[in-house]
Design a protein around this motif. Structure first.
Motif, PDB file in Angstrom:
ATOM      1  N   ASN A 277       1.840  10.245   1.490  1.00  0.00           N
ATOM      2  CA  ASN A 277       3.216   9.541   1.080  1.00  0.00           C
ATOM      3  C   ASN A 277       3.766   8.968   2.483  1.00  0.00           C
ATOM      4  O   ASN A 277       4.062   7.781   2.809  1.00  0.00           O
ATOM      5  CB  ASN A 277       4.442  10.390   0.382  1.00  0.00           C
ATOM      6  CG  ASN A 277       4.127  10.016  -1.299  1.00  0.00           C
ATOM      7  OD1 ASN A 277       3.122   9.644  -1.814  1.00  0.00           O
ATOM      8  ND2 ASN A 277       4.904  10.669  -1.827  1.00  0.00           N
TER       9      ASN A 277
ATOM     10  N   SER B  63      -6.381   6.748   0.064  1.00  0.00           N
ATOM     11  CA  SER B  63      -5.281   7.617   0.707  1.00  0.00           C
ATOM     12  C   SER B  63      -4.878   8.647  -0.241  1.00  0.00           C
ATOM     13  O   SER B  63      -4.960  10.078   0.237  1.00  0.00           O
ATOM     14  CB  SER B  63      -4.021   6.754   1.132  1.00  0.00           C
ATOM     15  OG  SER B  63      -4.605   5.751   1.935  1.00  0.00           O
TER      16      SER B  63
ATOM     17  N   TYR C 188      -7.218   1.043  -1.407  1.00  0.00           N
ATOM     18  CA  TYR C 188      -6.891   1.677  -0.094  1.00  0.00           C
ATOM     19  C   TYR C 188      -5.878   2.871  -0.652  1.00  0.00           C
ATOM     20  O   TYR C 188      -5.842   3.960   0.079  1.00  0.00           O
ATOM     21  CB  TYR C 188      -6.670   0.884   1.124  1.00  0.00           C
ATOM     22  CG  TYR C 188      -6.728   1.560   2.267  1.00  0.00           C
ATOM     23  CD1 TYR C 188      -8.209   1.702   3.091  1.00  0.00           C
ATOM     24  CD2 TYR C 188      -5.821   2.548   2.886  1.00  0.00           C
ATOM     25  CE1 TYR C 188      -8.482   2.246   3.993  1.00  0.00           C
ATOM     26  CE2 TYR C 188      -6.491   3.241   4.088  1.00  0.00           C
ATOM     27  CZ  TYR C 188      -7.482   3.048   4.484  1.00  0.00           C
ATOM     28  OH  TYR C 188      -7.634   3.676   5.824  1.00  0.00           O
ATOM     29  N   SER C 189      -5.036   2.400  -1.451  1.00  0.00           N
ATOM     30  CA  SER C 189      -3.920   3.445  -1.878  1.00  0.00           C
ATOM     31  C   SER C 189      -4.852   4.664  -2.550  1.00  0.00           C
ATOM     32  O   SER C 189      -4.470   5.763  -2.187  1.00  0.00           O
ATOM     33  CB  SER C 189      -2.883   2.882  -2.829  1.00  0.00           C
ATOM     34  OG  SER C 189      -2.446   1.411  -2.272  1.00  0.00           O
TER      35      SER C 189
ATOM     36  N   ILE D   6       0.947  -1.052   0.147  1.00  0.00           N
ATOM     37  CA  ILE D   6      -0.071  -0.036  -0.058  1.00  0.00           C
ATOM     38  C   ILE D   6       0.840   1.359   0.098  1.00  0.00           C
ATOM     39  O   ILE D   6       0.705   2.152  -0.674  1.00  0.00           O
ATOM     40  CB  ILE D   6      -0.791  -0.022   0.946  1.00  0.00           C
ATOM     41  CG1 ILE D   6      -1.853  -1.125   0.905  1.00  0.00           C
ATOM     42  CG2 ILE D   6      -1.701   1.439   1.356  1.00  0.00           C
ATOM     43  CD1 ILE D   6      -3.024  -1.300   2.138  1.00  0.00           C
ATOM     44  N   PRO D   7       1.965   1.486   0.820  1.00  0.00           N
ATOM     45  CA  PRO D   7       2.600   2.745   0.873  1.00  0.00           C
ATOM     46  C   PRO D   7       3.459   2.865  -0.537  1.00  0.00           C
ATOM     47  O   PRO D   7       3.491   3.798  -1.016  1.00  0.00           O
ATOM     48  CB  PRO D   7       3.718   2.549   1.836  1.00  0.00           C
ATOM     49  CG  PRO D   7       3.054   1.413   2.916  1.00  0.00           C
ATOM     50  CD  PRO D   7       2.192   0.502   2.187  1.00  0.00           C
TER      51      PRO D   7
ATOM     52  N   GLY E 243       1.130   7.050   4.729  1.00  0.00           N
ATOM     53  CA  GLY E 243       0.966   5.900   4.248  1.00  0.00           C
ATOM     54  C   GLY E 243       1.955   4.675   4.713  1.00  0.00           C
ATOM     55  O   GLY E 243       1.538   3.468   5.011  1.00  0.00           O
TER      56      GLY E 243
ATOM     57  N   VAL F  37       2.249   1.816  -3.513  1.00  0.00           N
ATOM     58  CA  VAL F  37       1.347   2.116  -4.584  1.00  0.00           C
ATOM     59  C   VAL F  37       0.989   3.777  -4.314  1.00  0.00           C
ATOM     60  O   VAL F  37       0.847   4.346  -5.354  1.00  0.00           O
ATOM     61  CB  VAL F  37       0.208   1.176  -4.419  1.00  0.00           C
ATOM     62  CG1 VAL F  37      -0.961   1.606  -5.417  1.00  0.00           C
ATOM     63  CG2 VAL F  37       0.484  -0.014  -4.909  1.00  0.00           C
ATOM     64  N   ILE F  38       0.915   4.200  -3.068  1.00  0.00           N
ATOM     65  CA  ILE F  38       0.676   5.259  -2.477  1.00  0.00           C
ATOM     66  C   ILE F  38       1.689   6.291  -3.249  1.00  0.00           C
ATOM     67  O   ILE F  38       1.493   7.514  -3.924  1.00  0.00           O
ATOM     68  CB  ILE F  38       0.449   5.592  -1.166  1.00  0.00           C
ATOM     69  CG1 ILE F  38      -0.842   4.832  -0.480  1.00  0.00           C
ATOM     70  CG2 ILE F  38       0.585   7.079  -0.736  1.00  0.00           C
ATOM     71  CD1 ILE F  38      -1.086   5.133   0.827  1.00  0.00           C
TER      72      ILE F  38
END
Length: 296
Positions: A244, A169, A165-166, A103-104, A247, A106-107
């Protein structure tokens, strides 16, 4: 400012880690889609007396941005949880934990592609450290176990949850200028509406488990802690330091989930869990130090 954000985000991930434990305790006491639906029914009931007045005052702005708010509520609140629970029926908790660590990443990629937000090498190193910490937790201290992972349908749909979820965010960057009470109530209503089809499908499939006392207790926890309070803190954390940097804290969820399992479920604390916690916190600290310098 950043210290306040850290407190918000640490408490957020602690509550989300508790949600993982709640998921373990929910088995045979409440069915997954029923839990998703009830958590947002309860969340809306909790938020109505808090946000009704501000929502009425902010209504013209909410109406202009209803599609964005509906999409955010659906992606971040409903789809992620529904897919998460479904994925666990087809794949292992190890796979899911590692996939969540994306997830972080992809964010960061989405922020670069959409808003040209850059990161430096030190921040990338911090992200890598947190992912290693998550992998160490998921593999129970033996990284060789990762070589045995068997990817399947559950892993494929879990990646959809990661993107949901990304983009939630990242999308919070575009939220309209309304008060947090209005925002949270609007997102909760969107989640309630979009979770209804999943609940109806579970009813039609005959898979509903009517909650007993424990099931209701878990539903209330997910509504108050894992939904309302944690989401308010997460949104505020993103406002303070950006998606960024905020996340990256998500990788604390499996760490806190494991530690809470030790305290609540009675699992044994292992050395690798301590090492993983140090790696994740170290990675966040490294990335944050570099991120603050870039922000100055």
């Amino acid at each position: 400012m950043h210290r306040t954000a850290y407190l918000f985000l640490l408490f957020t991930t602690l509550l989300w880690g508790g949600n993982s434990v709640a998921g373990k305790l929910a088995v045979d006491h409440i069915s997954p889609m029923t839990l998703v639906f009830l958590r947002w029914v309860l969340a809306v009931l909790i938020m109505l007396p808090i946000g009704w007045r501000t929502l009425r005052e902010d209504w013209p702005v909410v109406c202009r941005h209803w599609l964005l708010l509906g999409g955010l509520g659906a992606c971040g609140f409903t789809f992620f949880n529904a897919i998460f629970y479904t994925a666990l029926n087809y794949t292992t908790a190890i796979n899911v934990s590692i996939e969540q660590a994306a997830i972080p990443v992809v964010i960061i990629l989405a922020n670069f592609m959409l808003f040209r937000l850059r990161v430096n090498r030190v921040q990338i190193a911090g992200v890598v450290l947190t992912i290693i910490g998550v992998a160490l937790t998921a593999s129970h201290g033996d990284l060789r176990q990762l070589l045995k992972l068997d990817l399947n349908f559950g892993d494929a749909i879990m990646l959809i949850a990661v993107f949901c979820y990304s983009f939630y965010s990242v999308g919070l960057r575009l939220k309209p200028a309304i008060r947090w009470q209005s925002l949270m109530l609007a997102l909760s209503i969107a989640a309630l509406v979009t979770s209804l089809p999943f609940f109806l499908w579970e009813v039609a499939a005959g898979k509903v488990i009517v909650p007993d006392a424990r099931g209701w207790a878990i539903a209330f926890y997910t509504a108050i802690g894992a939904s309302v309070v944690s989401q308010i803190f997460y949104i505020r954390g993103i406002e303070l330091i950006g998606a960024n940097r905020a996340g990256l804290f998500i990788n604390l969820v499996p760490i806190f989930g494991t530690l809470l399992s030790v305290l609540i479920v009675g699992e044994t604390f292992q050395l690798y869990q301590g090492v993983a916690l140090v790696l994740v916190l170290g990675g966040i600290s490294l990335a944050e130090y570099s991120g603050r310098k870039m922000a100055i």
